[in-house]
Enzyme design. Sequence first.
Site, PDB file in Angstrom:
ATOM      1  N   GLU A 272       0.829  -1.214   0.000  1.00 18.01           N
ATOM      2  CA  GLU A 272       0.000   0.000   0.000  1.00 18.01           C
ATOM      3  C   GLU A 272       0.858   1.257   0.000  1.00 18.01           C
ATOM      4  OE1 GLU A 272      -3.143   0.074  -0.487  1.00 18.01           O
ATOM      5  OE2 GLU A 272      -3.922  -1.868   0.159  1.00 18.01           O
ATOM      6  N   ARG A 276       0.618   3.786  -3.158  1.00 16.61           N
ATOM      7  CA  ARG A 276       0.006   5.098  -2.885  1.00 16.61           C
ATOM      8  C   ARG A 276       1.052   6.185  -2.703  1.00 16.61           C
ATOM      9  NH1 ARG A 276      -5.621   3.882   0.265  1.00 16.61           N
ATOM     10  NH2 ARG A 276      -5.622   1.648  -0.050  1.00 16.61           N
ATOM     11  N   ASP A 400      -4.768  -9.678  -8.215  1.00 17.95           N
ATOM     12  CA  ASP A 400      -5.000  -8.684  -9.284  1.00 17.95           C
ATOM     13  C   ASP A 400      -3.796  -7.936  -9.871  1.00 17.95           C
ATOM     14  OD1 ASP A 400      -4.815  -7.354  -6.850  1.00 17.95           O
ATOM     15  OD2 ASP A 400      -6.783  -6.407  -6.941  1.00 17.95           O
ATOM     16  N   GLU A 534     -12.413   0.386  -9.823  1.00 18.66           N
ATOM     17  CA  GLU A 534     -12.064  -0.584 -10.879  1.00 18.66           C
ATOM     18  C   GLU A 534     -13.004  -0.590 -12.078  1.00 18.66           C
ATOM     19  OE1 GLU A 534     -12.144  -1.282  -7.625  1.00 18.66           O
ATOM     20  OE2 GLU A 534      -9.984  -1.448  -7.241  1.00 18.66           O
TER      21      GLU A 534
HETATM   22  C1  DMJ Z   1      -6.489   0.464  -4.865  1.00 19.89           C
HETATM   23  O1  DMJ Z   1      -5.767   0.823  -3.740  1.00 19.89           O
HETATM   24  C2  DMJ Z   1      -5.598  -0.170  -5.875  1.00 19.89           C
HETATM   25  O2  DMJ Z   1      -6.229  -0.119  -7.080  1.00 19.89           O
HETATM   26  C3  DMJ Z   1      -5.262  -1.587  -5.555  1.00 19.89           C
HETATM   27  O3  DMJ Z   1      -4.551  -2.227  -6.598  1.00 19.89           O
HETATM   28  C4  DMJ Z   1      -6.475  -2.406  -5.238  1.00 19.89           C
HETATM   29  N1  DMJ Z   1      -7.651  -1.629  -5.164  1.00 19.89           N
HETATM   30  C5  DMJ Z   1      -7.652  -0.410  -4.467  1.00 19.89           C
HETATM   31  C6  DMJ Z   1      -8.943   0.331  -4.670  1.00 19.89           C
HETATM   32  O4  DMJ Z   1     -10.052  -0.457  -4.790  1.00 19.89           O
END
Ligand code: DMJ
Length: 647
Positions: A272, A276, A400, A534
């Site tokens: 994260e 971010r 993902d 998404e």
């Molecule tokens: C985001 O922080 C990023 O896209 C992450 O890859 C997974 N999804 C969250 C938001 O839904």
Amino acid sequence: MTTPALLPLSGRRIPTLSPGASSFPHHRATLRLSEKFILLLILSAFITLCFGAFFFLPDNSKHKRFDLGLEDVLIPHIDAPKEGKHASGQVVIHGQGATSVPCGRQEEESLRDKIRADHERALQEAKEKLRKSREELQAEIQTEKSKVIEDLKKKDVGPKPLPPVPMPKVVGVSDGEPADPDVKEKRDKIREMMKHAWDSYRQYGWGHNELKPLAKKGHSTNIFGNSQLGASIVDALDTLYIMGLHEEFKDGQEWIDQNLDFSVNAEVSVFEVNIRFIGGLLAAYYLSGQEMFKQKAVQLAEKLLPAFNTPTGIPWAMVNLKSGVGRNWGWASAGSSILAEFGTLHMEFVHLTYLTGNPVMHIRKLLAKMDRPNGLYPNYLNPRTGRWGQHHTSVGGLGDSFYEYLLKAWLMSDKTDTEARKTYDDAMEAIERHLIRKSNGGLTFIGEWKNGHLERKMGHLACFAGGMFALGADGSPDDKAGHYLQLGAEIAHTCHESYDRTVLKLGPEAFKFDSGLEAVAVRQNEKYYILRPEVIETYWYMWRFTHDPKYRQWGWEAAQAIDKYCRVSGGFSGVKDVYSSNPTYDDVQQSFFLAETLKYLYLLFSSDDLMPLESWVFNTEAHPLPVLMDDHPSNQSSLLTCAMSYF
Ligand code: DMJ
């Protein structure tokens, strides 16, 4: 503090050399000449040994032990004058000459004097120490510790000179005003929503990671540990910039410059923080050209590096920014790290490698060597043993962005990283074969593979894959571009259905395709919508590649629903049940709402010359990073080749 090892040595040596030996004449008288000779020999051997020890034994004082966060094992120097500082502020050790052979009598003499003086001083210090009370000693240790911590802090904060590298080509970072006034109006509305989200955070949550828009105060979650790192500021910056909200951008920049400090005792999620913060800071740097953002990104990356300290090099999920101690989530199968977490560091770290020249990891190479069940990548991998945990594969949560980053690594390398592309293609083939199905109602969905069984459930998170398939269509093997674009369109359609079949026209967290159910959530705890991006992300990619107006229409439906059901006076909140006409709020304005959801909406209603996809690759948090063109004039390609070879 004196190095204790010196004490026994000196304790033995001094009495031996003491003239006090002559106070026993009756012994001397009884000794025969040969015995005297032997004794003399032993004595001289002992003296030689003692001097030898001083000359040849390593000097412990030079071995500065330095374990981040383990302050109680710090051994301070007794020989401070031997240290010096480079202009860069880095501590260096001088004086290794003590181990070299003296070349003249004078040098020998002065060396002997020095040894004697050192010795006396050490002895003196030891005696003084022994006279001190326990409390005094503890206070002294504490002062030493604080001094080292202070020095560390100074080292952290001070700007480190980075090697000059050419700025990659940065194009299309502003404007993008659409010609159609109706589209422009929609775009203005999205900009206004961003203003409301930002201003509310500015007013009620400034400096906190996120905002509670109903309670009107700051908010945080365990991914940020016990910290106030202003996640929403960093995550929102590039959206503000792209939208032309420059005053707000400057405000955020100032906060980051003056307040964002990573030397905090907080256990954060490596993934994260990477997507971010590092992603956000790098994007802000590339868009604005402000060096400070780059410096901060590098400082933060250095704090994350201890997480890679595992037997396999697969990082821990969490790391304490201060101590560098890492560990995994308690809930993860068999102490494993998570595929979508350790597999989503690549883009940012390639850029950091490019900017700093420090190669850092080789995760992809390690994964390539491993057996994969049915060609699929399980979501869990133990960083100690290098073995897969539970065989659970998903294109949604836990898996993902690993797949997303394979494709984007190739795009970001100006399509030169063909190994990444091949890995992506192979993974997609296995996913299509084992995970993608059509429901009875004709909806294409991506299920989850659990120990040989396909669960016919799709998460909101997996909806990003529509955009990924479209983005990867060009360059796919065996001329399957049309097929992948079609697959992207089918996923976009399914995800739109998951929105359309709710009361609020907002999508649930997960939806089923089983026992007559089609794209609807069953369990109460899967009915929430937390401002996720998404589905809108997929609409945007599909729009860019097809210009089919339905994607703008679907995006507008979502924007209106968010404005109607999630907007409150203190910002935007998630809702707990999208099937209820009277939903309750979760009272969280997620930072990704500003980073992703609103940015993708804005881009959807902008012209294609804003952030063109030939020049920019969006990280998984929608932070744009420039394509590192292989034909850059200033030797960039060799830097790139160097960076890539480590991944
Ligand atoms: C985001 O922080 C990023 O896209 C992450 O890859 C997974 N999804 C969250 C938001 O839904």
